[in-house]
Design an enzyme around this catalytic site. Structure first.
Site, PDB file in Angstrom:
ATOM      1  N   GLU A  99       0.847  -1.209   0.000  1.00 28.47           N
ATOM      2  CA  GLU A  99       0.000   0.000   0.000  1.00 28.47           C
ATOM      3  C   GLU A  99       0.875   1.250   0.000  1.00 28.47           C
ATOM      4  O   GLU A  99       0.531   2.268  -0.596  1.00 28.47           O
ATOM      5  CB  GLU A  99      -0.951   0.013   1.203  1.00 28.47           C
ATOM      6  N   TRP A 108       1.624   1.833  -3.391  1.00 29.76           N
ATOM      7  CA  TRP A 108       0.536   2.564  -4.074  1.00 29.76           C
ATOM      8  C   TRP A 108       0.691   4.067  -3.843  1.00 29.76           C
ATOM      9  O   TRP A 108       0.429   4.884  -4.725  1.00 29.76           O
ATOM     10  CB  TRP A 108      -0.840   2.113  -3.544  1.00 29.76           C
ATOM     11  N   TRP A 127     -21.507  14.310 -17.939  1.00 34.60           N
ATOM     12  CA  TRP A 127     -21.499  14.753 -16.538  1.00 34.60           C
ATOM     13  C   TRP A 127     -22.788  15.481 -16.191  1.00 34.60           C
ATOM     14  O   TRP A 127     -23.327  16.231 -16.993  1.00 34.60           O
ATOM     15  CB  TRP A 127     -20.271  15.635 -16.276  1.00 34.60           C
ATOM     16  N   ASN A 163     -10.354   2.818   3.100  1.00 39.77           N
ATOM     17  CA  ASN A 163     -10.132   2.790   1.651  1.00 39.77           C
ATOM     18  C   ASN A 163     -11.359   2.232   0.928  1.00 39.77           C
ATOM     19  O   ASN A 163     -11.773   2.734  -0.124  1.00 39.77           O
ATOM     20  CB  ASN A 163      -8.895   1.941   1.354  1.00 39.77           C
ATOM     21  N   TRP A 219     -16.359  14.878 -11.607  1.00 37.91           N
ATOM     22  CA  TRP A 219     -15.485  14.256 -10.615  1.00 37.91           C
ATOM     23  C   TRP A 219     -14.525  15.255  -9.980  1.00 37.91           C
ATOM     24  O   TRP A 219     -14.160  15.129  -8.815  1.00 37.91           O
ATOM     25  CB  TRP A 219     -14.721  13.067 -11.223  1.00 37.91           C
ATOM     26  N   TRP A 263      -9.487   8.741  -6.920  1.00 38.87           N
ATOM     27  CA  TRP A 263     -10.712   9.120  -7.646  1.00 38.87           C
ATOM     28  C   TRP A 263     -10.692   8.602  -9.075  1.00 38.87           C
ATOM     29  O   TRP A 263     -11.681   8.072  -9.574  1.00 38.87           O
ATOM     30  CB  TRP A 263     -10.889  10.651  -7.633  1.00 38.87           C
TER      31      TRP A 263
HETATM   32  C1  LIG Z   1     -11.281   7.891  -3.748  1.00 40.33           C
HETATM   33  C2  LIG Z   1     -10.035   7.724  -2.927  1.00 40.33           C
HETATM   34  C3  LIG Z   1      -9.412   8.865  -2.398  1.00 40.33           C
HETATM   35  C4  LIG Z   1      -8.252   8.725  -1.620  1.00 40.33           C
HETATM   36  N1  LIG Z   1      -7.649   9.862  -1.107  1.00 40.33           N
HETATM   37  C5  LIG Z   1      -6.507   9.756  -0.386  1.00 40.33           C
HETATM   38  C6  LIG Z   1      -5.865  10.923   0.104  1.00 40.33           C
HETATM   39  O1  LIG Z   1      -6.273  12.058  -0.141  1.00 40.33           O
HETATM   40  N2  LIG Z   1      -4.754  10.741   0.887  1.00 40.33           N
HETATM   41  C7  LIG Z   1      -4.250   9.497   1.162  1.00 40.33           C
HETATM   42  O2  LIG Z   1      -3.245   9.396   1.885  1.00 40.33           O
HETATM   43  N3  LIG Z   1      -4.820   8.386   0.660  1.00 40.33           N
HETATM   44  C8  LIG Z   1      -5.925   8.474  -0.097  1.00 40.33           C
HETATM   45  N4  LIG Z   1      -6.521   7.342  -0.594  1.00 40.33           N
HETATM   46  C9  LIG Z   1      -5.846   6.050  -0.404  1.00 40.33           C
HETATM   47  C10 LIG Z   1      -6.295   5.234   0.831  1.00 40.33           C
HETATM   48  O3  LIG Z   1      -7.674   5.141   0.871  1.00 40.33           O
HETATM   49  C11 LIG Z   1      -5.810   5.846   2.159  1.00 40.33           C
HETATM   50  O4  LIG Z   1      -4.423   6.115   2.089  1.00 40.33           O
HETATM   51  C12 LIG Z   1      -6.042   4.875   3.311  1.00 40.33           C
HETATM   52  O5  LIG Z   1      -7.403   4.533   3.390  1.00 40.33           O
HETATM   53  C13 LIG Z   1      -5.588   5.525   4.601  1.00 40.33           C
HETATM   54  O6  LIG Z   1      -5.853   4.675   5.676  1.00 40.33           O
HETATM   55  P1  LIG Z   1      -4.700   3.949   6.461  1.00 40.33           P
HETATM   56  O7  LIG Z   1      -3.641   4.927   6.830  1.00 40.33           O
HETATM   57  O8  LIG Z   1      -5.328   3.200   7.575  1.00 40.33           O
HETATM   58  O9  LIG Z   1      -4.123   2.992   5.359  1.00 40.33           O
HETATM   59  P2  LIG Z   1      -3.360   1.584   5.439  1.00 40.33           P
HETATM   60  O10 LIG Z   1      -4.244   0.575   4.830  1.00 40.33           O
HETATM   61  O11 LIG Z   1      -2.839   1.318   6.792  1.00 40.33           O
HETATM   62  O12 LIG Z   1      -2.161   1.810   4.410  1.00 40.33           O
HETATM   63  C14 LIG Z   1      -0.882   2.333   4.809  1.00 40.33           C
HETATM   64  C15 LIG Z   1      -0.567   3.576   4.027  1.00 40.33           C
HETATM   65  O13 LIG Z   1      -0.431   3.278   2.655  1.00 40.33           O
HETATM   66  C16 LIG Z   1      -0.901   4.382   1.870  1.00 40.33           C
HETATM   67  N5  LIG Z   1      -2.039   3.912   1.050  1.00 40.33           N
HETATM   68  C17 LIG Z   1      -2.919   2.936   1.361  1.00 40.33           C
HETATM   69  N6  LIG Z   1      -3.762   2.721   0.348  1.00 40.33           N
HETATM   70  C18 LIG Z   1      -3.421   3.573  -0.624  1.00 40.33           C
HETATM   71  C19 LIG Z   1      -3.924   3.830  -1.938  1.00 40.33           C
HETATM   72  N7  LIG Z   1      -4.940   3.145  -2.466  1.00 40.33           N
HETATM   73  N8  LIG Z   1      -3.350   4.820  -2.671  1.00 40.33           N
HETATM   74  C20 LIG Z   1      -2.291   5.525  -2.167  1.00 40.33           C
HETATM   75  N9  LIG Z   1      -1.780   5.312  -0.944  1.00 40.33           N
HETATM   76  C21 LIG Z   1      -2.322   4.356  -0.180  1.00 40.33           C
HETATM   77  C22 LIG Z   1      -1.338   5.458   2.849  1.00 40.33           C
HETATM   78  O14 LIG Z   1      -0.272   6.352   3.017  1.00 40.33           O
HETATM   79  C23 LIG Z   1      -1.623   4.649   4.099  1.00 40.33           C
HETATM   80  O15 LIG Z   1      -1.517   5.379   5.289  1.00 40.33           O
HETATM   81  C24 LIG Z   1      -7.692   7.446  -1.387  1.00 40.33           C
HETATM   82  C25 LIG Z   1      -8.319   6.317  -1.932  1.00 40.33           C
HETATM   83  C26 LIG Z   1      -9.478   6.456  -2.695  1.00 40.33           C
HETATM   84  C27 LIG Z   1     -10.130   5.233  -3.244  1.00 40.33           C
END
Ligand SMILES: Cc1cc2nc3c(=O)[nH]c(=O)nc-3n(C[C@H](O)[C@H](O)[C@H](O)COP(=O)(O)OP(=O)(O)OC[C@H]3O[C@@H](n4cnc5c(N)ncnc54)[C@H](O)[C@@H]3O)c2cc1C
Length: 439
Positions: free
Chosen positions: A255, A258, A286, A321, A339, A362
């Site tokens: 992640e 990602w 849209w 997420n 969007w 997004w």
């Molecule tokens: C529509 C949408 C908008 C999002 N907006 C943001 C945002 O503005 N800022 C943000 O940090 N993340 C965003 N994410 C990614 C992800 O949802 C969050 O990082 C995650 O839910 C944060 O929770 P956590 O720290 O418990 O993640 P964990 O599951 O513990 O993951 C660890 C870390 O990995 C990174 N991460 C995890 N999933 C993703 C992902 N899909 N994409 C990029 N990085 C990821 C984050 O830094 C996160 O803290 C978005 C995802 C979606 C689908």
């Protein structure tokens, strides 16, 4: 004396700018309150930034150091400070959003050759993982293979003490504004972030791969709001997780990959700020319907899983997420809401709001061309809730009117079945068009 200009790296640990600056003498920290960023964000996110800046100032102080605060345009502030304090060099961790690159270019023009730019916001710097032909990756899986092969860079220690600095008498150290947030903020600062990391690694990492998809978001780290401001080093987090090992660790570090992929995409494709990654999807019909947009934003659509998500986000500043994917899919594919407007409003509600990750999220969830996400995958919003909140506890908590049931309640603003059919009919036609140019 050197200056360490902190931006999205509000930490002392694993901070290459700080380590480099201290190699050649005393160093002062600096945070610039940049109106271009701060006036463009929400009170909750400003408050989170200020609280973490205050924690950084305390961290400097406790080691005999000083963190200056200045307001204004960074290129003006830095030029003035360099002259006023007789600064030798400025050190900063590189950021790569379009605004950050514009800002840093202006700084370079104002202070040619004065700034040393270092890597540290990501595990692998945007632009550094390239295909064998030298081009950027647009699909996650091959990117991630190269990313894993590159390994996690060596960590850097925080300084135990700052060497004494002779400051001009009466120098104004600057004040950090107060802002009242509309949500309860997590504990600020790198010590709190590292503690939260330890608790996650101990309690949740081993089962992360099994629990991460819950709508209630209880199985994940909730460290994103620390990563966004660089309060916690992602390299430290990855290294600690990998030392523990196991399937949970591998999934979790993936992640973080990602996160890097998001940074890389925006670095190579700055147009993503406003345009669909695959320009064909700009042509979706849209529906700029204010009533529907407001209902989505305030969690009043009549679709329980969507409303629970948006209400939780508004009340807490955080969302799992899974729930983020659900609300983005609903807004883009089913409601066809513009969007860009949704992404912006959503980011303002998130404490972890980050241009690169939010745009990637997004555009991925909305099927706008990021990664290999197929356009025809449209979530069934009833089964999403049934699968990822089987007890209905999360739904009941945020939408008591639903009584924990995932079926539309009251008068839903959208017929999910019809909306799905409408989207698929148009999307199929768009997908058949030849891809003229990829940004
Ligand atoms: C529509 C949408 C908008 C999002 N907006 C943001 C945002 O503005 N800022 C943000 O940090 N993340 C965003 N994410 C990614 C992800 O949802 C969050 O990082 C995650 O839910 C944060 O929770 P956590 O720290 O418990 O993640 P964990 O599951 O513990 O993951 C660890 C870390 O990995 C990174 N991460 C995890 N999933 C993703 C992902 N899909 N994409 C990029 N990085 C990821 C984050 O830094 C996160 O803290 C978005 C995802 C979606 C689908």
């Amino acid at each position: 004396m050197n200056l360490v200009w902190h931006r999205a790296d509000l930490r002392l640990h694993d901070n290459p700018a700080l380590v480099e600056a201290l190699k050649s003498g005393p160093a002062l920290g600096l945070v610039v309150l940049d109106a271009n960023i701060l006036q463009n964000t929400s009170p909750r996110r400003r408050a989170w930034f200020y609280q973490n800046t205050a924690a950084l100032r305390e961290a400097y102080k406790s080691r005999g150091g000083v963190l200056l605060i200045r307001s204004g345009l960074p290129w003006v502030v830095l030029s003035e400070l360099v002259r006023e304090l007789g600064v030798h060099r400025v050190y900063a961790v590189r950021n790569s959003t379009p605004y950050a690159r514009f800002r840093d270019q202006k700084v370079e023009e104002a202070l040619p050759g004065w700034v040393t730019w270092l890597e540290g916001q990501y595990i692998q710097e945007p632009g550094s993982i390239l295909k064998p032909d030298g081009g950027p990756y647009t699909v996650f899986t091959p990117y991630s293979r190269r990313w894993w092969a590159a390994g996690v860079p060596v960590l850097l220690e925080a300084p135990a003490h700052f060497p004494p600095t002779r400051l001009p008498p009466g120098l104004d150290l600057g004040t950090i504004p107060q802002e009242t947030p509309d949500v309860l903020l997590p504990p600020a600062g790198e010590e709190a972030a590292q503690k939260a990391l330890e608790v996650f690694l101990r309690d949740k990492l081993p089962s992360y791969h099994q629990t991460r998809d819950a709508l209630a978001g209880e199985g994940t780290s909730r460290l994103s709001y620390y990563f966004t401001l660089g309060v916690l080093s992602p390299r430290l987090a990855a290294q600690k997780a990998l030392q523990i090992g196991g399937e949970g660790a591998r999934k979790w570090v993936n992640e973080l990959c990602w996160r890097d992929f998001s940074g890389d995409l925006l670095y190579h494709h700055p147009q993503m700020m406003t345009q669909a990654f695959d320009p064909r999807w700009n042509e979706l019909p849209w529906n700029d319907d204010d009533e529907l947009f407001e209902a989505w934003l305030w969690g009043q659509t009549g679709i329980p899983v969507v409303d629970a998500s948006m209400r939780e986000l508004r009340a807490t500043g955080f969302l799992s997420n899974r729930a983020r994917m659900v609300v983005a899919q609903f807004a883009v594919k089913l409601a066809l809401l513009p969007w860009q407007k949704c992404e912006r409003a959503f980011r303002d509600l998130l404490l972890d709001g980050d241009n690169a990750s939010n745009l990637q999220g997004w555009q991925w969830a909305g099927g706008l061309g990021v990664d290999a996400a197929p356009y025809f995958r449209v979530f069934n919003l009833i089964t999403q809730a049934e699968t990822h909140d089987p007890s209905g506890i999360w739904l009941r908590r945020w939408v008591p009117e639903s009584e924990g049931r995932p079926q539309p309640y009251q008068n839903p603003l959208l017929d999910l079945h019809l909306a799905r059919k409408r989207y698929l009919a148009v999307a199929e036609k768009i997908a058949k068009k030849p891809l003229v140019e990829r940004m």
